[in-house]
Design an enzyme around this catalytic site. Structure first.
Site, mmCIF file in Angstrom:
data_model
loop_
_atom_site.group_PDB
_atom_site.id
_atom_site.type_symbol
_atom_site.label_atom_id
_atom_site.label_comp_id
_atom_site.label_asym_id
_atom_site.label_seq_id
_atom_site.Cartn_x
_atom_site.Cartn_y
_atom_site.Cartn_z
ATOM 1 N N GLY A 1 0.824 -1.208 0.000
ATOM 2 C CA GLY A 1 0.000 0.000 0.000
ATOM 3 C C GLY A 1 0.856 1.254 0.000
ATOM 4 N N ASP A 2 0.198 2.383 -0.187
ATOM 5 C CA ASP A 2 0.869 3.692 -0.161
ATOM 6 C C ASP A 2 1.935 3.839 -1.234
ATOM 7 O OD1 ASP A 2 -0.676 4.252 2.084
ATOM 8 O OD2 ASP A 2 0.820 3.363 3.416
ATOM 9 N N LYS B 1 -0.828 5.279 -5.656
ATOM 10 C CA LYS B 1 -1.886 4.918 -6.613
ATOM 11 C C LYS B 1 -2.737 6.135 -6.995
ATOM 12 C CE LYS B 1 -3.306 1.775 -3.664
ATOM 13 N NZ LYS B 1 -2.166 1.611 -2.736
ATOM 14 N N GLY B 2 -3.065 6.960 -5.981
ATOM 15 C CA GLY B 2 -3.927 8.116 -6.229
ATOM 16 C C GLY B 2 -3.341 9.031 -7.293
ATOM 17 N N LYS B 3 -2.028 9.256 -7.168
ATOM 18 C CA LYS B 3 -1.319 10.140 -8.091
ATOM 19 C C LYS B 3 -1.384 9.594 -9.529
ATOM 20 C CE LYS B 3 2.877 10.335 -6.653
ATOM 21 N NZ LYS B 3 3.984 10.814 -5.820
ATOM 22 N N ALA C 1 -8.192 3.016 2.861
ATOM 23 C CA ALA C 1 -7.330 3.598 1.827
ATOM 24 C C ALA C 1 -7.150 5.090 2.067
ATOM 25 C CB ALA C 1 -7.959 3.381 0.456
ATOM 26 N N GLY C 2 -6.010 5.596 1.652
ATOM 27 C CA GLY C 2 -5.787 7.036 1.725
ATOM 28 C C GLY C 2 -5.075 7.471 0.454
ATOM 29 N N THR D 1 -6.387 0.062 10.512
ATOM 30 C CA THR D 1 -6.706 1.488 10.469
ATOM 31 C C THR D 1 -7.903 1.807 11.377
ATOM 32 O OG1 THR D 1 -8.143 1.108 8.578
ATOM 33 C CG2 THR D 1 -5.861 1.706 8.094
ATOM 34 N N GLN E 1 -5.039 -0.381 -1.153
ATOM 35 C CA GLN E 1 -4.064 -1.242 -0.453
ATOM 36 C C GLN E 1 -3.064 -1.803 -1.467
ATOM 37 O OE1 GLN E 1 -7.692 -1.876 0.582
ATOM 38 N NE2 GLN E 1 -7.096 -0.085 1.731
ATOM 39 N N ALA F 1 -1.577 8.215 5.331
ATOM 40 C CA ALA F 1 -2.541 9.239 4.929
ATOM 41 C C ALA F 1 -3.867 9.074 5.666
ATOM 42 C CB ALA F 1 -2.787 9.175 3.422
ATOM 43 N N THR G 1 -4.083 7.289 8.928
ATOM 44 C CA THR G 1 -3.925 7.236 10.386
ATOM 45 C C THR G 1 -2.829 8.167 10.907
ATOM 46 O OG1 THR G 1 -2.374 5.416 10.137
ATOM 47 C CG2 THR G 1 -4.672 4.822 10.485
ATOM 48 N N ARG H 1 0.210 7.544 11.087
ATOM 49 C CA ARG H 1 1.334 6.807 11.686
ATOM 50 C C ARG H 1 2.582 6.920 10.819
ATOM 51 N NH1 ARG H 1 -1.411 0.986 12.199
ATOM 52 N NH2 ARG H 1 -2.333 1.708 10.265
HETATM 53 P P1 IMO Z 1 -3.811 2.586 0.486
HETATM 54 O O1 IMO Z 1 -4.994 2.379 -0.438
HETATM 55 C C1 IMO Z 1 -1.228 1.080 3.612
HETATM 56 C C2 IMO Z 1 -2.913 -1.854 6.431
HETATM 57 C C3 IMO Z 1 -3.072 -1.410 7.868
HETATM 58 C C4 IMO Z 1 -2.894 -2.738 8.589
HETATM 59 C C5 IMO Z 1 -3.577 -3.720 7.643
HETATM 60 C C6 IMO Z 1 -4.991 -4.070 8.023
HETATM 61 O O2 IMO Z 1 -3.655 3.977 0.982
HETATM 62 O O3 IMO Z 1 -2.566 2.030 -0.104
HETATM 63 P P2 IMO Z 1 -7.295 -2.718 7.853
HETATM 64 O O4 IMO Z 1 -7.701 -1.410 8.454
HETATM 65 O O5 IMO Z 1 -7.363 -2.737 6.365
HETATM 66 O O6 IMO Z 1 -8.000 -3.893 8.458
HETATM 67 O O7 IMO Z 1 -5.727 -2.889 8.280
HETATM 68 O O8 IMO Z 1 -3.559 -3.113 6.362
HETATM 69 N N1 IMO Z 1 -3.549 -0.970 5.424
HETATM 70 C C7 IMO Z 1 -2.881 -0.119 4.625
HETATM 71 N N2 IMO Z 1 -1.575 0.200 4.556
HETATM 72 N N3 IMO Z 1 -2.085 1.657 2.741
HETATM 73 C C8 IMO Z 1 -3.395 1.327 2.751
HETATM 74 O O9 IMO Z 1 -4.241 1.729 1.792
HETATM 75 C C9 IMO Z 1 -3.862 0.439 3.761
HETATM 76 N N4 IMO Z 1 -5.067 -0.070 4.093
HETATM 77 C C10 IMO Z 1 -4.855 -0.928 5.103
HETATM 78 O O10 IMO Z 1 -2.080 -0.482 8.237
HETATM 79 O O11 IMO Z 1 -1.529 -3.064 8.641
HETATM 80 MG MG MG Z 2 -2.517 4.490 2.697
#
Ligand code: IMO
Ligand code: MG
Length: 406
Positions: A12-13, A16-18, A39-40, A128, A220, A295, A297, A299
């Protein structure tokens, strides 16, 4: 006319949005197929930072229709917050958002259960706390509520009362939290009213436009996928490209291009194994130069070198036809840059991640070292103008991932 997908290649992170923002120009439909407010997706619109959690990033393109597919879990309170943000930025959206009838509904109960579970757990996933896991649990347990249920007030209220009672009976939530929950529920019902307008059947919309340009926005990343990721340290949905077929009803043979988004290094937020994680100055520098904060939480993200074993696995699981590499410029000031080419496990060199997914804590990453370019990549518009060292790095990644970096 084509259907293309954007998939997170790592944890994740990846940005993707960009990339969705870049590729959604002129696209008729932008659709999400899984996940929810976990997602953020950060984008800059007229120099304002906008973080979208549930509404696809395509909403920033005034002609794209945005679909929140049935594979998603939707939090009405979050949708209202996002709509407020769109209004504040004068972005029109009225007839451009469709929330599928059959997407599942995240209620304050689910968010409370998520928080309680994290508090009680000795082996924290570090979710999250957006209610994602508990909502998907109810879905697969066949007791979930769906967006279509919002259209029937009496049914919705009866089912929610039943769910609160079962949560109390099963100690999923704390009895002392009931007042807080009731207060949240009141606002939740108001938000349900506010978003009724967007709840529709997305099937005819998708199939009337199946020969047009559609962009699919993953959330994610592949290593957080419930089936293919680092279980149990994953999210509760199918984030890899396989989820598109179930979450939107667009079968695999309709999708033309599947673009994986990879950061030029790796980050992870929350618990779970991370083979190339750095605990030294390089890790701190990736974190601070890359402004690596969640984005959703806030953290601090854990940071490490590019993991090509995981990357190659992700290419295969998703059927990637291309890669978009992001945040290469974060490496501008590094003298040495490393790529993990293999894992060492019990004295053996491993290049197949799947075989050690359950032993990642015990593997030792094997690195290949590259010279940094030690110059700014800012304002470079053409590949030819990249410094030699950056090209060597990119071309090596493409070779080891076995896919073009486009
Ligand atoms: P984007 O779309 C990064 C991580 C959480 C946790 C695990 C489970 O921005 O890439 P959840 O709340 O889904 O049950 O948490 O998944 N996690 C992400 N990490 N980017 C995200 O989304 C995430 N969505 C969930 O930190 O480890
Ligand atoms: Mg994220």
């Amino acid at each position: 006319m084509s259907i293309n997908a954007i998939i997170g290649g790592q944890w994740g992170d990846e940005g993707k949005g960009k990339i969705v923002d870049l590729l959604s120009k002129g696209v008729k439909i932008v659709a999400r197929y899984q996940g929810g407010a976990n997602a953020g997706h950060t984008v800059y619109y007229n120099n304002n930072k906008i973080v979208l959690h549930q509404i696809p990033t395509g909403v920033l393109r005034d002609k794209s229709l945005c679909i929140l597919g049935k594979g998603m879990v939707i939090d009405p309170i979050g949708i209202v917050e996002e709509i407020d943000c769109l209004n504040e930025n004068s972005i029109s959206f009225k007839d451009r958002i469709v929330i599928d009838y059959y997407a599942h509904l995240v209620t304050p109960i689910h968010k409370m259960i998520d928080r309680e579970t994290e508090l009680k757990s000795g082996n924290k996933i570090g979710t999250t706390c957006k209610g994602i896991g508990p909502t998907y649990s109810d879905k697969f347990n066949r007791i979930g509520l769906r967006m279509v249920d919002i259209l029937n007030n009496n049914y919705l209220k009866t089912k929610i009362e039943e769910r609160i009672n079962s949560a109390l009976e099963n100690n999923e939530i704390n009895k002392n939290s009931i007042d807080e929950l009731e207060k949240e529920m009141k606002y939740f019902y108001e938000c349900c009213e506010m978003i009724k307008y967007f709840i529709k059947d997305s099937f005819p919309i998708i199939y009337n436009n199946i020969n047009d340009n559609i962009l699919i926005e993953g959330a994610q990343g592949t290593l957080l996928d419930i089936d293919h990721g680092t279980y149990p340290f994953v999210t509760s949905s199918s984030c890899s490209s396989g989820g598109i077929a179930t979450g939107l009803g667009i079968p695999g043979n309709k999708v033309n291009d599947i673009i994986g988004i990879f950061k030029a290094y790796v980050t992870r937020v929350g618990g779970g194994p991370f083979p190339t994680e750095l605990f030294d100055e390089d890790g701190d520098r990736l974190q601070s130069i890359g402004k690596e904060f969640g984005a959703t939480t806030g953290r601090k993200r854990r940071c490490g070198w590019f993991d090509a074993v995981a990357g190659n696995y992700s290419v295969k699981i998703n059927g990637l036809t291309g890669v978009a590499l992001t945040k290469l410029d974060i490496l501008d000031s590094f003298k040495k840059i490393k790529v993990c080419t293999h894992y060492e496990f019990k004295g053996e060199l491993i290049s197949n991640m799947s075989s050690v997914l359950n032993n990642l804590e015990d593997i030792v990453p094997v690195y290949k070292e590259f010279s940094g370019w030690e110059t700014s990549l800012e304002n470079i518009e053409s590949y030819d103008d990249f410094p030699k060292e950056a090209k060597i790095y990119i071309e090596y990644l493409s070779e080891i991932l076995e896919v073009p970096i486009r």
